[in-house]
Write a protein that holds these residues in place. Structure first.
Motif, PDB file in Angstrom:
ATOM      1  N   ARG A   3     -29.251 -22.720 -16.586  1.00  0.00           N
ATOM      2  CA  ARG A   3     -29.729 -22.321 -17.903  1.00  0.00           C
ATOM      3  C   ARG A   3     -31.153 -21.804 -17.766  1.00  0.00           C
ATOM      4  O   ARG A   3     -31.985 -22.437 -17.110  1.00  0.00           O
ATOM      5  N   GLN A 146     -27.083  -7.290 -23.229  1.00  0.00           N
ATOM      6  CA  GLN A 146     -26.339  -6.897 -24.424  1.00  0.00           C
ATOM      7  C   GLN A 146     -26.880  -5.561 -24.918  1.00  0.00           C
ATOM      8  O   GLN A 146     -27.969  -5.506 -25.487  1.00  0.00           O
ATOM      9  N   TYR A 163     -34.330 -18.180 -26.706  1.00  0.00           N
ATOM     10  CA  TYR A 163     -32.962 -17.781 -26.367  1.00  0.00           C
ATOM     11  C   TYR A 163     -32.565 -18.515 -25.101  1.00  0.00           C
ATOM     12  O   TYR A 163     -33.397 -18.737 -24.209  1.00  0.00           O
ATOM     13  N   GLN A 164     -31.307 -18.889 -25.037  1.00  0.00           N
ATOM     14  CA  GLN A 164     -30.775 -19.550 -23.851  1.00  0.00           C
ATOM     15  C   GLN A 164     -29.799 -18.600 -23.169  1.00  0.00           C
ATOM     16  O   GLN A 164     -28.914 -18.048 -23.814  1.00  0.00           O
ATOM     17  N   SER A 166     -27.089 -18.881 -20.343  1.00  0.00           N
ATOM     18  CA  SER A 166     -26.319 -19.818 -19.517  1.00  0.00           C
ATOM     19  C   SER A 166     -25.476 -19.013 -18.548  1.00  0.00           C
ATOM     20  O   SER A 166     -24.876 -18.007 -18.937  1.00  0.00           O
ATOM     21  N   VAL A 173     -24.035 -15.969 -20.713  1.00  0.00           N
ATOM     22  CA  VAL A 173     -23.812 -16.159 -22.145  1.00  0.00           C
ATOM     23  C   VAL A 173     -25.179 -16.325 -22.787  1.00  0.00           C
ATOM     24  O   VAL A 173     -25.963 -17.196 -22.388  1.00  0.00           O
ATOM     25  N   GLU A 175     -27.558 -16.926 -26.196  1.00  0.00           N
ATOM     26  CA  GLU A 175     -27.492 -17.556 -27.505  1.00  0.00           C
ATOM     27  C   GLU A 175     -28.906 -17.852 -27.995  1.00  0.00           C
ATOM     28  O   GLU A 175     -29.739 -18.346 -27.234  1.00  0.00           O
ATOM     29  N   ARG A 176     -29.161 -17.536 -29.257  1.00  0.00           N
ATOM     30  CA  ARG A 176     -30.442 -17.925 -29.860  1.00  0.00           C
ATOM     31  C   ARG A 176     -30.332 -19.387 -30.221  1.00  0.00           C
ATOM     32  O   ARG A 176     -29.417 -19.780 -30.951  1.00  0.00           O
ATOM     33  N   ILE A 177     -31.253 -20.211 -29.725  1.00  0.00           N
ATOM     34  CA  ILE A 177     -31.171 -21.641 -29.988  1.00  0.00           C
ATOM     35  C   ILE A 177     -32.361 -22.173 -30.774  1.00  0.00           C
ATOM     36  O   ILE A 177     -32.412 -23.349 -31.099  1.00  0.00           O
TER      37      ILE A 177
END
Length: 182
Positions: A3, A146, A163-164, A166, A173, A175-177
């Protein structure tokens, strides 16, 4: 699973290399450390800009991870000239990745620079790494994964933002966390 946490710096007093965080930015930095409290962090890499370093210092102290400075995480220079229409010029660089202004860096050049940092992290033994940088460079990094990341995406980034990325095998992958402080 590797990560990588991509962190945009907290609210700052300006855009220069030595611009410190605002009082609110210092509070955001403390909250950022709380945000990561339940996550394992093995390594922290930061832009040399003061606002990036100050944003991650509380996390560094709470996890006993030294902050590694990497010049490749510096904010992108659009031009050495003062551009009164910089906003429109920046927008153009999201459409034409090779568009370049006097003394500046194209989006493609900046993407290569920042993705090289991520590639080195992926090749390292570290499992959970925090990378601290700047909005434009972060948007370009995410765009490398992306294609739909665009100028409007950059405009919506918050200070701070997280943002993460993984990695499961060779699959990334994103994802905004980030959950902003209530």
């Amino acid at each position: 699973m590797k990560r990588i946490y991509i962190v945009r710096h907290c609210e700052a007093q300006g855009q220069s290399l030595h611009a410190p965080l605002t009082d609110n930015g210092l509070k955001q930095a403390a909250y950022l450390a709380e945000f990561f409290q339940t996550m394992q962090i093995d390594r922290i890499i930061s832009s040399p800009f003061l606002r990036a370093i100050q944003s991650i210092e509380p996390l560094s102290k709470s996890t006993n991870n030294l902050i590694e400075i990497d010049d490749r995480l510096s904010e992108r220079i659009l031009s050495v000239d003062n551009l009164p229409d910089w906003f429109e010029k920046l927008q153009g660089t999201f459409t034409d990745l090779d568009l370049k202004y006097k003394g500046g860096e194209s989006s493609r050049e900046a993407m290569i620079r920042v993705t090289n940092v991520v590639k080195e992290v992926l090749e390292s033994a570290t499992e959970h790494t925090v990378i601290v940088s700047h909005g434009n460079l972060i948007a370009l990094l995410l765009k490398s994964y992306q294609r739909d990341v665009d100028f409007q995406f950059w405009q919506k980034l918050s200070n701070p933002d997280v943002y993460q990325i993984s990695y499961m095998g060779h699959e990334a992958v994103i994802e905004r966390i980030w959950n902003a402080q209530p």
